[in-house]
Motif scaffolding. Structure first.
Motif, PDB file in Angstrom:
ATOM      1  N   PHE A 560       0.862  -1.191   0.000  1.00  0.00           N
ATOM      2  CA  PHE A 560       0.000   0.000   0.000  1.00  0.00           C
ATOM      3  C   PHE A 560       0.890   1.230   0.000  1.00  0.00           C
ATOM      4  O   PHE A 560       1.927   1.241   0.666  1.00  0.00           O
ATOM      5  CB  PHE A 560      -0.887   0.048   1.263  1.00  0.00           C
ATOM      6  CG  PHE A 560      -1.990  -0.966   1.267  1.00  0.00           C
ATOM      7  CD1 PHE A 560      -2.918  -1.017   0.235  1.00  0.00           C
ATOM      8  CD2 PHE A 560      -2.106  -1.878   2.309  1.00  0.00           C
ATOM      9  CE1 PHE A 560      -3.943  -1.957   0.235  1.00  0.00           C
ATOM     10  CE2 PHE A 560      -3.126  -2.822   2.320  1.00  0.00           C
ATOM     11  CZ  PHE A 560      -4.045  -2.866   1.271  1.00  0.00           C
ATOM     12  N   VAL A 585      -7.172   1.365  -2.862  1.00  0.00           N
ATOM     13  CA  VAL A 585      -7.252  -0.042  -2.445  1.00  0.00           C
ATOM     14  C   VAL A 585      -7.973  -0.861  -3.514  1.00  0.00           C
ATOM     15  O   VAL A 585      -7.357  -1.484  -4.347  1.00  0.00           O
ATOM     16  CB  VAL A 585      -7.916  -0.213  -1.056  1.00  0.00           C
ATOM     17  CG1 VAL A 585      -7.951  -1.693  -0.666  1.00  0.00           C
ATOM     18  CG2 VAL A 585      -7.136   0.554  -0.002  1.00  0.00           C
ATOM     19  N   LYS A 589      -6.660  -5.499  -4.218  1.00  0.00           N
ATOM     20  CA  LYS A 589      -5.721  -5.213  -3.116  1.00  0.00           C
ATOM     21  C   LYS A 589      -6.319  -5.644  -1.783  1.00  0.00           C
ATOM     22  O   LYS A 589      -5.621  -6.167  -0.916  1.00  0.00           O
ATOM     23  CB  LYS A 589      -5.429  -3.717  -3.063  1.00  0.00           C
ATOM     24  CG  LYS A 589      -4.392  -3.267  -4.061  1.00  0.00           C
ATOM     25  CD  LYS A 589      -3.118  -2.856  -3.364  1.00  0.00           C
ATOM     26  CE  LYS A 589      -1.969  -2.921  -4.333  1.00  0.00           C
ATOM     27  NZ  LYS A 589      -1.205  -1.724  -4.422  1.00  0.00           N
ATOM     28  N   LYS A 592      -5.984  -9.347  -1.509  1.00  0.00           N
ATOM     29  CA  LYS A 592      -4.610  -9.858  -1.452  1.00  0.00           C
ATOM     30  C   LYS A 592      -3.891  -9.458  -0.151  1.00  0.00           C
ATOM     31  O   LYS A 592      -3.176 -10.249   0.446  1.00  0.00           O
ATOM     32  CB  LYS A 592      -3.830  -9.365  -2.668  1.00  0.00           C
ATOM     33  CG  LYS A 592      -2.433  -9.953  -2.753  1.00  0.00           C
ATOM     34  CD  LYS A 592      -1.813  -9.770  -4.114  1.00  0.00           C
ATOM     35  CE  LYS A 592      -0.446 -10.431  -4.152  1.00  0.00           C
ATOM     36  NZ  LYS A 592       0.203 -10.311  -5.439  1.00  0.00           N
ATOM     37  N   ASN A 664      -3.096   0.288  -9.195  1.00  0.00           N
ATOM     38  CA  ASN A 664      -2.869   0.611  -7.778  1.00  0.00           C
ATOM     39  C   ASN A 664      -4.027   0.158  -6.890  1.00  0.00           C
ATOM     40  O   ASN A 664      -3.888   0.023  -5.690  1.00  0.00           O
ATOM     41  CB  ASN A 664      -2.645   2.115  -7.597  1.00  0.00           C
ATOM     42  CG  ASN A 664      -1.285   2.539  -8.122  1.00  0.00           C
ATOM     43  OD1 ASN A 664      -0.369   1.736  -8.173  1.00  0.00           O
ATOM     44  ND2 ASN A 664      -1.162   3.781  -8.559  1.00  0.00           N
ATOM     45  N   SER A 665      -5.205  -0.039  -7.505  1.00  0.00           N
ATOM     46  CA  SER A 665      -6.341  -0.517  -6.716  1.00  0.00           C
ATOM     47  C   SER A 665      -6.398  -2.043  -6.689  1.00  0.00           C
ATOM     48  O   SER A 665      -7.349  -2.620  -6.184  1.00  0.00           O
ATOM     49  CB  SER A 665      -7.653   0.021  -7.287  1.00  0.00           C
ATOM     50  OG  SER A 665      -7.649   1.423  -7.185  1.00  0.00           O
ATOM     51  N   GLY A 666      -5.389  -2.696  -7.292  1.00  0.00           N
ATOM     52  CA  GLY A 666      -5.290  -4.148  -7.111  1.00  0.00           C
ATOM     53  C   GLY A 666      -5.712  -4.998  -8.290  1.00  0.00           C
ATOM     54  O   GLY A 666      -5.791  -6.209  -8.170  1.00  0.00           O
ATOM     55  N   ALA A 727       2.697  -6.493  -7.178  1.00  0.00           N
ATOM     56  CA  ALA A 727       1.802  -6.061  -6.089  1.00  0.00           C
ATOM     57  C   ALA A 727       0.433  -6.723  -6.175  1.00  0.00           C
ATOM     58  O   ALA A 727      -0.292  -6.777  -5.208  1.00  0.00           O
ATOM     59  CB  ALA A 727       1.639  -4.545  -6.145  1.00  0.00           C
ATOM     60  N   ASN A 728       0.044  -7.148  -7.362  1.00  0.00           N
ATOM     61  CA  ASN A 728      -1.334  -7.648  -7.493  1.00  0.00           C
ATOM     62  C   ASN A 728      -1.374  -9.163  -7.647  1.00  0.00           C
ATOM     63  O   ASN A 728      -1.414  -9.670  -8.712  1.00  0.00           O
ATOM     64  CB  ASN A 728      -2.022  -6.976  -8.685  1.00  0.00           C
ATOM     65  CG  ASN A 728      -2.103  -5.470  -8.447  1.00  0.00           C
ATOM     66  OD1 ASN A 728      -1.954  -5.017  -7.316  1.00  0.00           O
ATOM     67  ND2 ASN A 728      -2.311  -4.691  -9.486  1.00  0.00           N
TER      68      ASN A 728
END
Length: 728
Positions: A560, A585, A589, A592, A664-666, A727-728
Motif C-alpha cells: 500500500f 485499495v 488489493k 490480497k 494501484n487498486s489491485g 503487487a497484485n
C-alpha cells in the motif's frame, strides 16, 4: 437631453427609478454623439448603457456580441419590456432565410431598435449592403476585450470591426467590457480608432466577495465538505477539461448533491436544460468549463469554486464575479497546484512568438496571485490598474484573515541567481535545485557543476523551499523561464542588478503548492493528505506494510502506498468492505493484502475506544468503471495503448493515469505486448529491477537514476508492469 427625461425614460422602459453607478453619465455621453468606452465589472449594469439610448434614439443600434446564447438572452429580456416583438432582433447563422427576411422587414419599417449581430455575420457582404440602406443610431461593441490579444477571450474577427463600421457608415461607438487591464484598454481604443472616447471606469472592487486559495489536496473531498456545510446554496464549479466536469458532476451526485455538468461537448438542448435547471433552482450546483456563465444573470450564486486555476487573472476575475451579484455572500475558492499551470505552459510550446509571450505573461500573473502572501484583493485590483489600500479588504481574503509569517530571503535569492549565472543560463529549475542541494547525476557531472561555488550551498533547505524561491524570482522578474526550450531559466537585467545590489526580499512561510495535484483515482503519489490523521496508527500500519512486504518479497509501496495508509489512519476501516472504499485499495488489493490491516485497525479501535468517523469516505463514481472496463478489455485483446487513448479521446498521459489507478487498486493489467515493441528485454529488466530495489516508486527519482536514458512514459509503463505483477 434634460435630466428628468432620462430618468422618466428609465422608468417608462425598464421600471427603475434610479441609475446605478456611472450609467447615467455613460448614457448622456452616448446620446450627445460621443464615442464612449465603458469599463464596468460584472453585475454593474452594462447592458442598460446601450439598451436605453437605443430605445430613445431614432434608427437601429447595432450591437456586436460574441455569443449566440448571450444575444438570445438579451433579446428575450428586451422583448419582455416592450409590446413590440420586433423591438430587438438577432442576426446570425442560426436563422432561416424566412427569419432573416422578417428581421430586415422590421428594421426597414423602423420597428427594430436593437440588432444583435455576431462579428462573423457583420462581415458578410449582403449584410453590409443592407445595413448601408438603414438609419443606424450607434454601434455597441459588447465584451470588447475580445478585440485585444491581451484579453482573456481573444477573437481575431473582432479586429476588423472598425473597417466594417466605416463601410456601413460612421456613427458613435460605445465599447463595453467587464475586465480590462490598462494594456487591454489601450489596445481596444487603438483598434476601434476611439482614442478620444469618453472613458468611464467603475471600481473593480466587489467588497462582498471573499477570495481564498487552497492547495490542491483531496480536492473532491474538500469540495463535497464545503457544499454540505452550505446546504441549499447555489454555486458554480469550474474545471479545465470536459472529462473532469463529467466526472466531478457524477461524484457530487453520488454523494447526495444536486449537480449537473455543462460544457461545449454537450448538445445545445442538454446545455439549455441544465442551465435552466440551475436558474430555476432545481439543482444547486453547476460543474462547468468556461463555456458556462457568459451572460448568466443569476443574482444569488453563493460560491464559485475553481477546481483548476484558469490561465489568466482576467478569466479568474470574470468567473469569480458571478458570485454574489445581489451584494450578498459570495465565496470564491480556488484549488491551486503549480503543476497545473506548468502543464498549460508546456502546451503553448510551438505557438507563434507573440502569442507565446502573451500566454507566458498571463500565466505568470496567475501564479503570482495564487502564491502571494499579501492581500489578494489588492493584488487583483492592482492588476486592473486600480490602487487599493490593504486595510480596506476587511479580512475578505484568506491572507488578510490569516496572515502568514514573513522572512527576508535576500541571501537565498542571490544564491539562486548566482547559480543560474554559473550555469550560463542553460539549466531548468530541477537542475538548479539539484546543484544547490549537492545532488549529482550524469548530465550534471558532464557540466562539472561540483566545481561551482554554489554547489551544495543550499543542502540544509528542502527542494520545495528552493522551488518556491525560484518561482518568486520569476514572479518578481529576476529570472525568466523559456517555454520554447522546455523551461530553461535565464537571468534578466533586473536579476543581474539584484546580484550587484541585493535588496530585502520578503517571502512567506508558504503553503506547499507543488506535486499534489489530485490524480483521478485519488491516488496521491508522493502527496500528504491535508486532513489530520491518527499518527500512532499510521506508524503501526507502516510497520505492518514493511513486514507484509518482506513476507511477500516485494517493496513496501507495492503493498500500500503512503497516501493510502494516511486514509486508513483517517477513516479506520475495520472490514474488507470498508477497506475497498479507501482510495488506492479496490477489490484486488483488499483481497490480497487487506486482512491483516483491518485486523490491526479493529484491534486498535477497540483498545483505544475510538469512535469511527462516519465522516467522509467520498463515494467514487460507479460510472468511472465503464472506462476501466473498456481499458481492461482492450488490453486483454492486446490493443495498442495509443489506439485505446485515441478511442476515448485521452492523451497518452491521461491513459497511463487511468491504468495506474486500476493497477494501484489491485487489478492486474498486462501491457507486455505493447511494452515489448517499445523497449528490448534487457531495458525492461533493468527498469523492473530498479523498482524492485527502490525505496520509492517516484518516476522523477527513476528518471534521475537513469540520467534521462528512458522517457517518463517508458518508465511509467514498466512501473505499471511491475505493480501489476509484483503487487497484485
Amino acid at each position: 437631453m434634460s435630466n428628468t427625461s432620462l430618468v422618466e425614460n428609465l422608468k417608462k422602459f425598464f421600471g427603475f427609478n434610479t441609475f446605478k453607478g456611472n450609467q447615467e453619465a455613460v448614457i448622456k455621453s452616448l446620446l450627445e454623439g460621443n464615442d464612449t468606452f465603458v469599463i464596468m465589472p460584472t453585475g454593474g449594469g452594462k447592458s442598460l448603457c446601450y439598451q436605453l439610448p437605443a430605445l430613445m434614439s431614432e434608427g437601429t443600434a447595432i450591437i456586436v456580441s460574441p455569443l449566440i446564447a448571450l444575444m438570445k438572452n438579451q433579446v428575450d429580456s428586451m422583448r419582455g419590456f416592450s409590446t413590440e416583438n420586433g423591438v430587438a432582433h438577432v442576426l446570425n447563422s442560426s436563422l432561416t432565410k424566412k427569419e432573416i427576411q422578417q428581421v430586415k422587414d422590421d428594421i426597414t419599417a423602423g420597428i427594430t431598435k436593437m440588432l444583435y449581430v455576431a462579428p462573423e455575420s457583420l462581415t458578410k457582404d449582403e449584410n453590409i449592403e443592407f445595413l448601408k440602406t438603414v438609419k443606424i443610431s450607434f454601434y455597441a461593441i459588447d465584451e470588447a476585450h475580445c478585440i485585444s490579444e491581451w484579453g482573456h477571450d481573444f477573437r481575431p474577427e473582432y479586429r476588423n470591426l472598425r473597417s466594417i463600421m466605416n463601410k456601413i457608415g460612421k456613427r458613435p461607438i460605445i465599447a463595453l467590457t467587464a475586465t480590462a487591464t490598462p494594456k487591454v484598454q489601450s489596445d481596444i481604443q487603438k483598434n476601434l480608432g476611439m482614442e478620444n472616447a469618453a472613458v468611464f471606469k467603475s471600481s473593480f472592487n466587489r467588497e462582498n466577495l471573499y477570495y481564498e486559495i487552497r492547495p490542491k489536496v483531496n480536492t473532491e473531498k474538500e469540495i463535497i465538505k464545503f457544499i454540505k456545510n452550505n446546504p441549499g446554496k447555489s454555486g458554480i464549479i469550474y474545471c479545465m477539461s470536459r472529462k473532469k466536469v463529467e466526472e466531478l458532476a457524477q461524484t457530487l451526485q453520488v454523494n447526495g448533491i444536486k449537480a449537473l455538468p455543462y460544457h461545449a461537448g454537450l448538445d445545445s438542448n442538454t446545455r439549455a436544460k441544465h442551465q435552466d435547471a440551475f436558474l430555476m433552482e432545481e439543482v444547486d450546483v453547476i460543474v462547468a468549463t468556461i463555456a458556462f456563465g457568459m451572460g448568466i444573470d443569476k443574482p444569488d450564486v453563493r460560491f464559485v469554486i475553481h477546481y483548476d486555476m484558469p490561465k489568466s487573472l482576467e478569466s479568474y476575475y470574470q468567473e469569480t464575479g458571478r458570485a454574489g451579484r445581489d451584494g450578498g455572500e459570495g465565496n470564491c475558492i480556488a484549488f491551486y497546484a503549480y503543476q497545473d499551470l506548468e502543464k498549460m505552459e508546456k502546451l503553448m510550446a510551438g505557438k507563434p512568438v507573440a502569442e507565446l509571450e502573451i500566454g507566458k505573461q498571463l500565466i505568470a500573473e496567475t501564479i503570482a496571485y495564487a502564491e502571494t502572501s499579501g492581500c489578494r484583493r489588492r493584488y487583483l485590483l492592482k492588476y486592473f490598474g486600480e490602487e487599493f489600500p490593504e486595510e480596506k479588504c476587511s479580512n475578505m481574503c484568506d491572507n488578510c484573515r490569516n496572515p502568514k509569517e514573513k522572512f527576508d530571503a535576500q541571501e537565498d535569492v542571490k544564491l539562486v541567481l548566482e547559480t543560474v549565472v554559473s550555469g550560463q543560463n542553460r539549466f531548468k529549475a530541477p537542475q538548479i535545485v539539484a546543484i544547490l542541494k549537492g545532488q549529482l547525476n550524469q548530465q550534471l557531472r558532464s557540466y562539472k557543476v561540483e566545481e561551482y561555488e554554489q554547489f551544495n550551498e543550499g543542502a540544509d533547505k528542502s527542494e520545495h523551499y528552493w522551488n518556491s524561491v525560484i518561482r518568486q524570482c520569476i514572479v518578481n522578474g529576476l529570472l525568466e523561464k523559456e517555454i520554447e526550450t522546455y523551461g530553461i531559466l535565464k537571468i534578466t537585467p533586473e536579476g543581474k542588478k539584484f546580484i550587484e545590489y541585493p535588496q530585502p526580499f520578503l517571502m512567506a512561510e508558504d503553503t506547499n503548492f507543488e506535486g499534489i495535484t489530485d490524480d483521478d483515482d485519488d491516488v496521491i503519489l508522493g502527496g500528504k493528505s491535508a486532513t489530520a490523521f491518527d499518527e500512532v496508527l499510521f506508524k503501526m500500519l507502516k510497520e505492518l506494510t514493511k513486514s507484509e512486504a518482506k513476507k511477500k518479497g516485494v517493496p513496501p509501496y507495492a503493498v500500500f502506498q503512503e497516501s493510502t495508509l494516511n486514509e486508513m489512519a483517517l477513516h479506520y476501516p475495520t472490514t474488507l468492505e470498508e477497506l475497498k472504499n479507501i482510495p488506492g485499495v479496490g477489490e484486488g488489493k483488499a483481497k490480497k493484502f487487506g486482512q491483516p490491516f483491518v485486523d490491526l485497525i479493529a484491534k486498535y479501535v477497540k483498545e483505544n475506544d475510538i469512535e469511527k468517523p462516519d465522516d467522509f469516505v467520498v463515494k467514487s463514481v460507479v460510472n468511472k468503471s465503464s472506462l476501466k472496463v473498456f481499458i481492461i478489455q482492450s488490453t486483454d485483446r492486446k490493443v495498442a495503448l495509443d489506439d485505446i487513448a485515441k478511442a476515448k479521446g485521452l492523451t497518452m498521459e491521461e491513459l497511463l493515469d487511468e491504468i495506474e489507478g486500476i493497477v494501484n487498486s489491485g487489478t492486474r493489467i498486462n501491457i507486455n505486448y505493447y511494452l515489448d515493441q517499445k523497449l528490448d528485454e534487457d531495458q525492461i529488466e533493468e527498469i523492473f529491477d530498479y523498482f524492485m530495489e527502490a525505496e520509492t516508486d517516484s518516476i522523477e527519482e527513476a528518471y534521475k537514476e537513469f540520467d534521462g536514458e528512458y522517457t517518463e512514459e517508458e518508465l511509467r509503463m514498466v512501473r505499471i508492469k511491475f505493480m501489476s505483477e509484483v503487487a497484485n
